[in-house]
Design an enzyme around this catalytic site. Structure first.
Site, PDB file in Angstrom:
ATOM      1  CE1 TYR A 155      67.372  16.969  40.410  1.00  0.00           C
ATOM      2  CE2 TYR A 155      69.759  16.291  40.405  1.00  0.00           C
ATOM      3  CZ  TYR A 155      69.070  17.102  40.056  1.00  0.00           C
ATOM      4  OH  TYR A 155      69.174  18.317  38.604  1.00  0.00           O
ATOM      5  CE  LYS A 162      70.401  19.374  35.967  1.00  0.00           C
ATOM      6  NZ  LYS A 162      70.240  20.395  34.256  1.00  0.00           N
TER       7      LYS A 162
HETATM    8  P1  NAD Z   1      62.274  24.996  33.553  1.00  0.00           P
HETATM    9  O1  NAD Z   1      60.746  23.852  33.918  1.00  0.00           O
HETATM   10  O2  NAD Z   1      61.396  26.331  33.642  1.00  0.00           O
HETATM   11  O3  NAD Z   1      62.812  24.477  32.373  1.00  0.00           O
HETATM   12  C1  NAD Z   1      63.221  23.695  32.121  1.00  0.00           C
HETATM   13  C2  NAD Z   1      63.191  23.173  30.826  1.00  0.00           C
HETATM   14  O4  NAD Z   1      63.918  22.995  29.941  1.00  0.00           O
HETATM   15  C3  NAD Z   1      61.694  24.127  29.949  1.00  0.00           C
HETATM   16  O5  NAD Z   1      61.826  25.152  29.408  1.00  0.00           O
HETATM   17  C4  NAD Z   1      61.250  22.945  29.093  1.00  0.00           C
HETATM   18  O6  NAD Z   1      60.821  23.219  27.814  1.00  0.00           O
HETATM   19  C5  NAD Z   1      62.542  22.627  28.859  1.00  0.00           C
HETATM   20  N1  NAD Z   1      62.961  20.743  28.259  1.00  0.00           N
HETATM   21  C6  NAD Z   1      61.944  19.751  28.782  1.00  0.00           C
HETATM   22  N2  NAD Z   1      62.223  18.986  27.891  1.00  0.00           N
HETATM   23  C7  NAD Z   1      63.239  19.299  26.282  1.00  0.00           C
HETATM   24  C8  NAD Z   1      62.897  18.528  25.214  1.00  0.00           C
HETATM   25  N3  NAD Z   1      62.250  17.457  24.915  1.00  0.00           N
HETATM   26  N4  NAD Z   1      63.263  19.681  24.193  1.00  0.00           N
HETATM   27  C9  NAD Z   1      63.286  21.126  24.311  1.00  0.00           C
HETATM   28  N5  NAD Z   1      63.294  21.659  25.543  1.00  0.00           N
HETATM   29  C10 NAD Z   1      63.128  20.758  26.862  1.00  0.00           C
HETATM   30  O7  NAD Z   1      62.792  25.180  35.179  1.00  0.00           O
HETATM   31  P2  NAD Z   1      64.248  25.021  35.808  1.00  0.00           P
HETATM   32  O8  NAD Z   1      64.316  25.338  36.432  1.00  0.00           O
HETATM   33  O9  NAD Z   1      64.539  26.826  35.247  1.00  0.00           O
HETATM   34  O10 NAD Z   1      65.367  24.388  34.647  1.00  0.00           O
HETATM   35  C11 NAD Z   1      66.245  25.193  34.045  1.00  0.00           C
HETATM   36  C12 NAD Z   1      67.489  24.256  34.213  1.00  0.00           C
HETATM   37  O11 NAD Z   1      68.155  24.368  35.132  1.00  0.00           O
HETATM   38  C13 NAD Z   1      67.985  22.416  33.789  1.00  0.00           C
HETATM   39  O12 NAD Z   1      68.557  21.532  33.311  1.00  0.00           O
HETATM   40  C14 NAD Z   1      67.415  22.064  35.582  1.00  0.00           C
HETATM   41  O13 NAD Z   1      67.786  20.929  35.644  1.00  0.00           O
HETATM   42  C15 NAD Z   1      68.453  22.937  36.329  1.00  0.00           C
HETATM   43  N6  NAD Z   1      68.503  23.975  37.628  1.00  0.00           N
HETATM   44  C16 NAD Z   1      67.736  23.594  38.153  1.00  0.00           C
HETATM   45  C17 NAD Z   1      67.479  24.342  38.985  1.00  0.00           C
HETATM   46  C18 NAD Z   1      66.243  24.356  40.540  1.00  0.00           C
HETATM   47  O14 NAD Z   1      65.949  24.139  41.540  1.00  0.00           O
HETATM   48  N7  NAD Z   1      65.150  24.713  39.796  1.00  0.00           N
HETATM   49  C19 NAD Z   1      68.481  23.977  40.547  1.00  0.00           C
HETATM   50  C20 NAD Z   1      69.617  23.721  39.492  1.00  0.00           C
HETATM   51  C21 NAD Z   1      69.478  23.553  38.128  1.00  0.00           C
HETATM   52  O1  0WE Z   2      67.496  19.389  37.842  1.00  0.00           O
HETATM   53  C1  0WE Z   2      65.778  20.293  38.599  1.00  0.00           C
HETATM   54  C2  0WE Z   2      64.753  19.400  38.241  1.00  0.00           C
HETATM   55  C3  0WE Z   2      64.991  18.270  37.123  1.00  0.00           C
HETATM   56  C4  0WE Z   2      63.136  17.189  36.930  1.00  0.00           C
HETATM   57  C5  0WE Z   2      62.867  18.322  37.400  1.00  0.00           C
HETATM   58  C6  0WE Z   2      60.907  17.641  37.208  1.00  0.00           C
HETATM   59  C7  0WE Z   2      59.538  17.656  37.783  1.00  0.00           C
HETATM   60  C8  0WE Z   2      58.621  17.074  36.570  1.00  0.00           C
HETATM   61  C9  0WE Z   2      63.348  16.676  35.687  1.00  0.00           C
HETATM   62  N1  0WE Z   2      62.621  16.206  35.522  1.00  0.00           N
HETATM   63  C10 0WE Z   2      61.760  16.472  35.662  1.00  0.00           C
HETATM   64  N2  0WE Z   2      60.458  16.004  35.571  1.00  0.00           N
HETATM   65  C11 0WE Z   2      58.747  15.954  35.414  1.00  0.00           C
HETATM   66  O2  0WE Z   2      58.019  15.356  34.900  1.00  0.00           O
HETATM   67  N3  0WE Z   2      66.380  20.407  39.524  1.00  0.00           N
HETATM   68  C12 0WE Z   2      67.985  21.020  40.382  1.00  0.00           C
HETATM   69  C13 0WE Z   2      64.944  21.038  40.634  1.00  0.00           C
HETATM   70  C14 0WE Z   2      65.328  19.783  41.463  1.00  0.00           C
HETATM   71  O3  0WE Z   2      64.053  18.618  41.685  1.00  0.00           O
HETATM   72  C15 0WE Z   2      63.914  18.042  42.036  1.00  0.00           C
HETATM   73  C16 0WE Z   2      64.908  18.607  43.407  1.00  0.00           C
HETATM   74  C17 0WE Z   2      65.212  19.993  42.915  1.00  0.00           C
HETATM   75  C18 0WE Z   2      66.537  20.504  43.677  1.00  0.00           C
HETATM   76  C19 0WE Z   2      63.473  16.189  41.900  1.00  0.00           C
HETATM   77  C20 0WE Z   2      63.349  15.575  43.134  1.00  0.00           C
HETATM   78  C21 0WE Z   2      64.864  15.954  44.686  1.00  0.00           C
HETATM   79  C22 0WE Z   2      64.872  17.233  44.680  1.00  0.00           C
END
Ligand code: NAD
Ligand code: 0WE
Length: 261
Positions: A155, A162
């Site tokens: 991460y 974050k």
């Molecule tokens: P997702 O890929 O569906 O959403 C990520 C979004 O970020 C996308 O819609 C993308 O277009 C947007 N984005 C990235 N760069 C951007 C930019 N320059 N301008 C505008 N938009 C931009 O994935 P998700 O998991 O739904 O992620 C949403 C949020 O939840 C993120 O902040 C992620 O860190 C957080 N999150 C995800 C998880 C997980 O396990 N999936 C857990 C905890 C928190």
């Molecule tokens: O916040 C996230 C996603 C963050 C994320 C993921 C990507 C993958 C593709 C941010 N930037 C990128 N850029 C890319 O090019 N999560 C909480 C989901 C997540 O992502 C991980 C995790 C977990 C959980 C990445 C490494 C280890 C654990």
């Protein structure tokens, strides 16, 4: 109907698996009127049918890496909504090379900058741009992850971003409290979304999570959506600057139950 009469702007809906999609569904169900921003043209085709299902035709491009794009998006929003009641920031990004390997070896100045810019500063930037249009009693919400406060493999710099986002939530709450605008974050458990799909060993992490979490599983975007609807509703009028965990209890348990006696 938690959100009847509220107008909420949703960012970060990339596809039906996005956390923002779960949030949008829950908020629509609770009576909110919705508008959406999308990062670029490529993502518009996924958003269109979902927005239509949720009775929204306010779809606006907003790339948060650009001040001009953010400014333009609120000029565009103003054509539909003179004022509104809050937004959901569901955006996070670090370059892929930052999210695999040993933290101290893979982290670069540019990777660090981009992760913090897109994943944390953008929340401040959206709050700044939205402020003149926000009604009394508005609520802002962002999505964070446990990596802000504890380490886990890969991460990496996203954990630092974050941590910044969580401090951002508290400072925005302090800053906007006098206008009766609340600011909160949901720390979600791991969910298989687009942002998670490129991540190495993500399935193993889901298994580990389920083994340690009191509820013995991960969470759904619907569960995150329900918490989001609550936090943006007037039922949460006394809650601001808070990080709410929606992670099946994972962060509260230091070790899984062992099946001894
Ligand atoms: P997702 O890929 O569906 O959403 C990520 C979004 O970020 C996308 O819609 C993308 O277009 C947007 N984005 C990235 N760069 C951007 C930019 N320059 N301008 C505008 N938009 C931009 O994935 P998700 O998991 O739904 O992620 C949403 C949020 O939840 C993120 O902040 C992620 O860190 C957080 N999150 C995800 C998880 C997980 O396990 N999936 C857990 C905890 C928190
Ligand atoms: O916040 C996230 C996603 C963050 C994320 C993921 C990507 C993958 C593709 C941010 N930037 C990128 N850029 C890319 O090019 N999560 C909480 C989901 C997540 O992502 C991980 C995790 C977990 C959980 C990445 C490494 C280890 C654990």
């Amino acid at each position: 109907m938690l959100l009847k009469g509220k107008r909420i702007l949703i960012s970060g809906l990339a596809n039906k698996y996005s956390i923002a999609a779960g949030i949008a569904r829950a908020m629509h169900r609770e009576g909110a009127e919705l508008a959406f921003t999308y990062q670029n043209e490529r993502l518009l085709k996924n958003l269109k049918p979902i927005a239509a299902e949720l009775n929204s035709n306010i779809l606006i491009e907003s790339d948060v890496s650009s001040d001009e794009s953010i400014e333009q998006s609120f000029i565009e929003l103003k054509k539909s909504w003179e004022t509104f009641d809050g937004f959901v920031h569901s955006i996070g990004y670090a370059p892929a090379d930052q999210l695999e390997g040993n933290f101290v070896d893979v982290t670069t100045r540019e990777g660090f900058r981009i992760a913090h810019d897109i994943s944390s500063y953008s929340f401040t930037a959206l709050a700044k741009a939205a402020k003149p249009m926000l009604n009394d009693g508005s609520a802002l919400l962002t999505l964070t992850y446990l990596g802000a406060v504890q380490t886990l493999p890969n991460y990496n710099v996203m954990g630092l971003a974050k941590a910044s986002l969580e401090a951002n939530t508290r400072f925005l709450a302090a800053s906007l409290g006098k206008d009766n605008i609340r600011v909160n974050a949901i720390s979600a458990g791991p969910i298989k979304t687009l942002a998670a799909s490129g991540v190495k060993n993500f399935r193993k992490m889901i298994t580990q999570h389920s083994a340690r979490a009191p509820l013995g599983r991960t969470v759904t975007t619907e569960e995150v959506g329900n918490a989001a609807a609550f936090l943006c509703s007037d039922y949460a009028s006394g809650i601001t600057g808070e990080i709410t965990y929606v992670d099946a209890g994972f962060n509260t348990a230091a070790m899984p139950l062992l099946d001894i006696e």
